[in-house]
Write an enzyme that holds these catalytic residues in place. Sequence first.
Site, PDB file in Angstrom:
ATOM      1  N   LYS A  13     -15.448 -18.248   0.825  1.00 26.14           N
ATOM      2  CA  LYS A  13     -14.246 -18.697   1.554  1.00 26.14           C
ATOM      3  C   LYS A  13     -13.356 -17.527   1.956  1.00 26.14           C
ATOM      4  O   LYS A  13     -12.924 -17.434   3.095  1.00 26.14           O
ATOM      5  CB  LYS A  13     -13.387 -19.637   0.690  1.00 26.14           C
ATOM      6  CG  LYS A  13     -13.886 -21.049   0.589  1.00 26.14           C
ATOM      7  CD  LYS A  13     -12.850 -21.963  -0.036  1.00 26.14           C
ATOM      8  CE  LYS A  13     -12.287 -21.478  -1.359  1.00 26.14           C
ATOM      9  NZ  LYS A  13     -13.247 -21.453  -2.464  1.00 26.14           N
ATOM     10  N   ARG A  88      -6.449 -28.264  -3.240  1.00 25.64           N
ATOM     11  CA  ARG A  88      -7.560 -28.270  -4.183  1.00 25.64           C
ATOM     12  C   ARG A  88      -7.612 -29.540  -5.014  1.00 25.64           C
ATOM     13  O   ARG A  88      -8.464 -29.663  -5.878  1.00 25.64           O
ATOM     14  CB  ARG A  88      -7.412 -27.083  -5.126  1.00 25.64           C
ATOM     15  CG  ARG A  88      -8.465 -26.002  -4.920  1.00 25.64           C
ATOM     16  CD  ARG A  88      -8.085 -24.856  -5.823  1.00 25.64           C
ATOM     17  NE  ARG A  88      -9.165 -24.003  -6.154  1.00 25.64           N
ATOM     18  CZ  ARG A  88      -9.377 -22.820  -5.574  1.00 25.64           C
ATOM     19  NH1 ARG A  88      -8.621 -22.416  -4.574  1.00 25.64           N
ATOM     20  NH2 ARG A  88     -10.352 -22.056  -5.991  1.00 25.64           N
ATOM     21  N   ARG A 127     -19.845  -9.938  -7.660  1.00 24.02           N
ATOM     22  CA  ARG A 127     -18.751  -9.686  -6.699  1.00 24.02           C
ATOM     23  C   ARG A 127     -17.789  -8.632  -7.232  1.00 24.02           C
ATOM     24  O   ARG A 127     -17.414  -8.652  -8.405  1.00 24.02           O
ATOM     25  CB  ARG A 127     -18.008 -11.008  -6.472  1.00 24.02           C
ATOM     26  CG  ARG A 127     -16.730 -10.871  -5.710  1.00 24.02           C
ATOM     27  CD  ARG A 127     -16.309 -12.164  -5.119  1.00 24.02           C
ATOM     28  NE  ARG A 127     -15.656 -13.064  -6.064  1.00 24.02           N
ATOM     29  CZ  ARG A 127     -15.199 -14.258  -5.712  1.00 24.02           C
ATOM     30  NH1 ARG A 127     -15.359 -14.701  -4.485  1.00 24.02           N
ATOM     31  NH2 ARG A 127     -14.611 -15.022  -6.605  1.00 24.02           N
ATOM     32  N   ARG A 161     -12.953  -9.480 -10.826  1.00 26.62           N
ATOM     33  CA  ARG A 161     -11.863 -10.396 -11.185  1.00 26.62           C
ATOM     34  C   ARG A 161     -12.109 -10.955 -12.578  1.00 26.62           C
ATOM     35  O   ARG A 161     -13.237 -11.290 -12.913  1.00 26.62           O
ATOM     36  CB  ARG A 161     -11.827 -11.567 -10.188  1.00 26.62           C
ATOM     37  CG  ARG A 161     -10.914 -11.313  -9.029  1.00 26.62           C
ATOM     38  CD  ARG A 161     -11.067 -12.342  -7.944  1.00 26.62           C
ATOM     39  NE  ARG A 161     -11.043 -13.735  -8.397  1.00 26.62           N
ATOM     40  CZ  ARG A 161     -11.142 -14.775  -7.572  1.00 26.62           C
ATOM     41  NH1 ARG A 161     -11.246 -14.583  -6.271  1.00 26.62           N
ATOM     42  NH2 ARG A 161     -11.132 -16.005  -8.035  1.00 26.62           N
ATOM     43  N   ARG A 172     -14.885 -23.318 -13.410  1.00 28.03           N
ATOM     44  CA  ARG A 172     -14.295 -23.483 -12.076  1.00 28.03           C
ATOM     45  C   ARG A 172     -15.147 -24.418 -11.217  1.00 28.03           C
ATOM     46  O   ARG A 172     -14.622 -25.207 -10.439  1.00 28.03           O
ATOM     47  CB  ARG A 172     -14.146 -22.114 -11.387  1.00 28.03           C
ATOM     48  CG  ARG A 172     -12.962 -21.318 -11.929  1.00 28.03           C
ATOM     49  CD  ARG A 172     -13.092 -19.828 -11.684  1.00 28.03           C
ATOM     50  NE  ARG A 172     -13.129 -19.474 -10.281  1.00 28.03           N
ATOM     51  CZ  ARG A 172     -13.606 -18.305  -9.833  1.00 28.03           C
ATOM     52  NH1 ARG A 172     -14.073 -17.398 -10.677  1.00 28.03           N
ATOM     53  NH2 ARG A 172     -13.608 -18.056  -8.556  1.00 28.03           N
TER      54      ARG A 172
HETATM   55  P1  ADP Z   1     -12.110 -19.131  -5.806  1.00 31.85           P
HETATM   56  O1  ADP Z   1     -12.110 -19.969  -4.578  1.00 31.85           O
HETATM   57  O2  ADP Z   1     -13.253 -18.173  -5.847  1.00 31.85           O
HETATM   58  O3  ADP Z   1     -11.950 -19.926  -7.078  1.00 31.85           O
HETATM   59  P2  ADP Z   1      -9.349 -18.276  -5.372  1.00 31.85           P
HETATM   60  O4  ADP Z   1      -8.901 -16.876  -5.185  1.00 31.85           O
HETATM   61  O5  ADP Z   1      -9.200 -19.223  -4.221  1.00 31.85           O
HETATM   62  O6  ADP Z   1     -10.867 -18.153  -5.814  1.00 31.85           O
HETATM   63  O7  ADP Z   1      -8.594 -18.930  -6.628  1.00 31.85           O
HETATM   64  C1  ADP Z   1      -8.552 -18.299  -7.875  1.00 31.85           C
HETATM   65  C2  ADP Z   1      -7.865 -19.216  -8.882  1.00 31.85           C
HETATM   66  O8  ADP Z   1      -6.495 -19.442  -8.474  1.00 31.85           O
HETATM   67  C3  ADP Z   1      -8.459 -20.614  -9.023  1.00 31.85           C
HETATM   68  O9  ADP Z   1      -9.571 -20.648  -9.907  1.00 31.85           O
HETATM   69  C4  ADP Z   1      -7.244 -21.380  -9.590  1.00 31.85           C
HETATM   70  O10 ADP Z   1      -7.049 -21.109 -10.959  1.00 31.85           O
HETATM   71  C5  ADP Z   1      -6.083 -20.761  -8.829  1.00 31.85           C
HETATM   72  N1  ADP Z   1      -5.819 -21.518  -7.588  1.00 31.85           N
HETATM   73  C6  ADP Z   1      -6.066 -21.123  -6.310  1.00 31.85           C
HETATM   74  N2  ADP Z   1      -5.705 -22.085  -5.433  1.00 31.85           N
HETATM   75  C7  ADP Z   1      -5.220 -23.116  -6.169  1.00 31.85           C
HETATM   76  C8  ADP Z   1      -4.710 -24.405  -5.867  1.00 31.85           C
HETATM   77  N3  ADP Z   1      -4.620 -24.857  -4.600  1.00 31.85           N
HETATM   78  N4  ADP Z   1      -4.298 -25.201  -6.896  1.00 31.85           N
HETATM   79  C9  ADP Z   1      -4.367 -24.784  -8.151  1.00 31.85           C
HETATM   80  N5  ADP Z   1      -4.860 -23.594  -8.534  1.00 31.85           N
HETATM   81  C10 ADP Z   1      -5.292 -22.756  -7.553  1.00 31.85           C
END
Ligand code: ADP
Length: 225
Positions: A13, A88, A127, A161, A172
């Site tokens: 993404k 999400r 990654r 990360r 996740r």
């Molecule tokens: P990925 O899509 O690989 O999980 P992101 O960088 O989008 O990575 O998100 C990393 C973390 O940030 C998620 O696992 C979650 O803990 C938090 N996060 C991101 N977006 C949201 C959201 N919309 N609601 C709640 N937590 C979020």
Amino acid sequence: MRILLIGPPGAGKGTQAVRLASHLSIPHVSTGDLFREHIAAGTELGRHAHTHIHAGLLVPDELTIGVIEERLARPDTERGFLLDGFPRNLAQAQALDGMLAGFKSRPDAVLDLEIPEDQVVRRIAGRRLCRQDRTHISHVDHSPPEVAGVCDLCGGELYQRDDDREATVRKRLKVYRTRTAPVVDHYQAQGLVTTISAHGQVQEVLHRALDALGRGRADAAGTST
Ligand code: ADP
């Protein structure tokens, strides 16, 4: 254009969002990046978010929705935005619908990136992110840097990360299945969703996404991967 990019962790993404947003000349808004900025800056919100992110859980809605409300209130989003990682869960989708209704608007398109779960774990384990520019992403197998641990693009230090460890990735993925998949159904009911295979090279996936948005291949020529 207002675009939502949805997909499990590891679907690419972030990688696609940066390229799509640049093609479409709209800001890339990533909740993950916004949280990581808060964490790096040591804010109260960052400290709170970090405990949830570290555990592979969603950050509570009131924090997440607040961060997005604040971001979408900035003037650069007036001509559109690409949301990466939000909404999400259903409560966030409803909150976004409410925010957009305030502008008599709704998303123009929802892109759902699809990838088998076993591939996700392999992709994420390798990654590496650049400390100087988080859009510089490399992979120990698929796009290894010339010098181990050093970003090819800017010489920054590459790191993993802390939520990219396998056990956290599996958590996740479970959260994605139970909490985020219903968001796709929510927008499917409004006829807004196009599902795109996240399999293949970065450029191939980008072409699929641009095609889905009616911005054809010629438009994507010259994009660097
Ligand atoms: P990925 O899509 O690989 O999980 P992101 O960088 O989008 O990575 O998100 C990393 C973390 O940030 C998620 O696992 C979650 O803990 C938090 N996060 C991101 N977006 C949201 C959201 N919309 N609601 C709640 N937590 C979020």
